[in-house]
Design an enzyme around this catalytic site. Structure first.
Site, PDB file in Angstrom:
ATOM      1  N   GLU A   1      40.562  38.431  37.638  1.00 53.77           N
ATOM      2  CA  GLU A   1      41.514  38.964  36.653  1.00 53.77           C
ATOM      3  C   GLU A   1      41.636  38.005  35.468  1.00 53.77           C
ATOM      4  O   GLU A   1      41.593  36.787  35.646  1.00 53.77           O
ATOM      5  CB  GLU A   1      42.893  39.148  37.305  1.00 53.77           C
ATOM      6  CG  GLU A   1      42.899  40.198  38.391  1.00 53.77           C
ATOM      7  CD  GLU A   1      44.302  40.493  38.927  1.00 53.77           C
ATOM      8  OE1 GLU A   1      45.291  39.956  38.392  1.00 53.77           O
ATOM      9  OE2 GLU A   1      44.399  41.278  39.892  1.00 53.77           O
TER      10      GLU A   1
ATOM     11  N   ASP B   1      37.359  41.069  45.570  1.00 57.83           N
ATOM     12  CA  ASP B   1      38.352  40.570  44.623  1.00 57.83           C
ATOM     13  C   ASP B   1      38.667  39.120  44.970  1.00 57.83           C
ATOM     14  O   ASP B   1      38.894  38.795  46.135  1.00 57.83           O
ATOM     15  CB  ASP B   1      39.641  41.392  44.827  1.00 57.83           C
ATOM     16  CG  ASP B   1      40.364  41.666  43.538  1.00 57.83           C
ATOM     17  OD1 ASP B   1      39.937  41.154  42.497  1.00 57.83           O
ATOM     18  OD2 ASP B   1      41.348  42.430  43.590  1.00 57.83           O
TER      19      ASP B   1
ATOM     20  N   SER C   1      44.710  44.362  46.437  1.00 60.42           N
ATOM     21  CA  SER C   1      45.734  45.364  46.769  1.00 60.42           C
ATOM     22  C   SER C   1      45.880  45.449  48.288  1.00 60.42           C
ATOM     23  O   SER C   1      46.894  45.950  48.796  1.00 60.42           O
ATOM     24  CB  SER C   1      45.352  46.734  46.182  1.00 60.42           C
ATOM     25  OG  SER C   1      44.003  47.043  46.486  1.00 60.42           O
TER      26      SER C   1
ATOM     27  N   GLU D   1      43.092  48.160  33.294  1.00 61.55           N
ATOM     28  CA  GLU D   1      44.224  48.687  34.068  1.00 61.55           C
ATOM     29  C   GLU D   1      45.452  48.913  33.187  1.00 61.55           C
ATOM     30  O   GLU D   1      45.871  48.022  32.429  1.00 61.55           O
ATOM     31  CB  GLU D   1      44.576  47.728  35.224  1.00 61.55           C
ATOM     32  CG  GLU D   1      45.766  48.238  36.050  1.00 61.55           C
ATOM     33  CD  GLU D   1      45.907  47.623  37.431  1.00 61.55           C
ATOM     34  OE1 GLU D   1      45.016  46.868  37.855  1.00 61.55           O
ATOM     35  OE2 GLU D   1      46.925  47.919  38.077  1.00 61.55           O
TER      36      GLU D   1
HETATM   37  O1  KIV Z   1      43.132  45.134  44.053  1.00 59.61           O
HETATM   38  C1  KIV Z   1      42.703  46.216  43.655  1.00 59.61           C
HETATM   39  O2  KIV Z   1      42.575  47.213  44.395  1.00 59.61           O
HETATM   40  C2  KIV Z   1      42.335  46.312  42.247  1.00 59.61           C
HETATM   41  C3  KIV Z   1      42.114  47.667  41.667  1.00 59.61           C
HETATM   42  C4  KIV Z   1      43.406  48.336  41.463  1.00 59.61           C
HETATM   43  C5  KIV Z   1      41.324  47.604  40.411  1.00 59.61           C
HETATM   44  O3  KIV Z   1      42.276  45.329  41.586  1.00 59.61           O
END
Ligand code: KIV
Length: 298
Positions: free
Chosen positions: A132, A100, A62, A199
């Site tokens: 993911e 992530d 994000s 989500e």
């Molecule tokens: O990228 C992110 O912040 C996320 C969260 C919304 C779980 O994947």
């Protein structure tokens, strides 16, 4: 399920997160040990969130939308995420830091995905990575678990699937898609993930997944029955410029506060109210002889 003792110094570890599930399952109704997770992207916010007792700092992709100004998470590169993960790591003492894996860093081939995950651990100090996808990711998750890189899964609305999903939509509303999400959740757990983000799905489905899994579920737009909750930091602080989904509760309006402070600063500079004499350095009163010496030509 693992039940290792915690590190003894309050540091949140992967086994500790797993133990929360055991506790929550054994103490139905006692929600005091639910997992609090927020996204973080830099040193000062990581420090503040860590000191405020947030359990997991997720260096989410994000980042692309809320910090870097991209239209989606798809353009985020591994170098960008590594850079921000390092800053978060430096600010976190207690919280578990999860990085992530951005779009493209694990999609093309398995060994590239493994190598990129290793980079997050070696170069950024991440303690786990998030990927993911459900059933599609079992091989990757299993191989990461084998090389002892803890993995957080992420199913439901997976923003990296934006084009395949046709937009940011709530998932699992029909019996068939709900069944698929249940299969995804079980697949992620069986492959060795230590937790899974759910989500944008109906709360009833998230509750069912939470009951069925022995790893913790961390919800975002998935209702109150998950083992933990995650929000994007900038959404909860009021630092975004787009309409927010209904689950993104706003806990502060820092956008307004920053704009107010900047306007006040500008007005003070223009009117000469900033800086004041107290905010200025002063020359030391020099002895008359010292000044004469300083002026004397060589
Ligand atoms: O990228 C992110 O912040 C996320 C969260 C919304 C779980 O994947």
């Amino acid at each position: 399920m693992n039940s290792l003792p915690d590190a003894g110094n309050g540091k949140v570890t992967v086994p500790d997160i797993l133990n929360r599930k055991t506790f929550l399952a054994a103490h139905l109704g006692d929600t005091s040990r639910r997992i609090a997770c927020l996204s973080a992207y830099d040193y000062p916010t990581a420090r503040l969130l860590d000191e405020a007792g947030v359990d997991i700092l997720l260096v989410g992709d994000s980042l692309g939308m809320v910090v870097l100004g991209y239209e989606s998470t798809l353009p985020v590169t591994i170098e960008e995420l590594l850079h921000h993960a390092r800053a978060v790591r430096r600010g976190a003492q207690r919280a578990l830091v999860v990085a992530d894996m951005p779009f493209g860093s694990y999609h093309v081939d398995l060994s590239e995905g493994l190598r990129n995950a290793v980079r997050f651990v070696k170069e950024a100090g991440a303690e786990a990575v998030k990927v993911e996808g459900g059933e599609r990711r079992i091989e990757l998750i299993a191989r990461l678990a084998e090389i002892e890189i803890p993995v957080m899964g992420h199913i439901g609305l997976t923003p990296q699937s934006l084009h395949a999903l046709g937009g940011y939509r709530v998932q699992g509303r029909t019996p068939a898609t709900a069944e698929q999400l249940l299969r995804d959740a079980h697949a992620v757990e069986a492959a060795g993930a230590f937790a899974v983000v759910l989500e944008a799905m109906p709360r009833e489905l998230a509750a069912e997944i939470t009951r069925e899994l022995s790893i913790p579920t961390i919800g975002i737009g998935a209702g109150p029955d998950c083992d933990g909750q995650v929000l994007v930091l900038h959404d909860m602080l009021g630092l975004t410029f787009r309409p927010q989904p209904k689950f993104a509760r706003r806990y502060a309006d820092l956008g307004r506060e920053i704009a107010r402070a900047a306007q006040e600063f500008g007005a003070d500079v223009r009117s000469g109210r900033f800086p004041s004499d107290q905010e200025s350095y002063h020359a030391r009163p020099a002895a008359p002889q010292e000044r004469l010496l300083a002026r004397k030509p060589n």
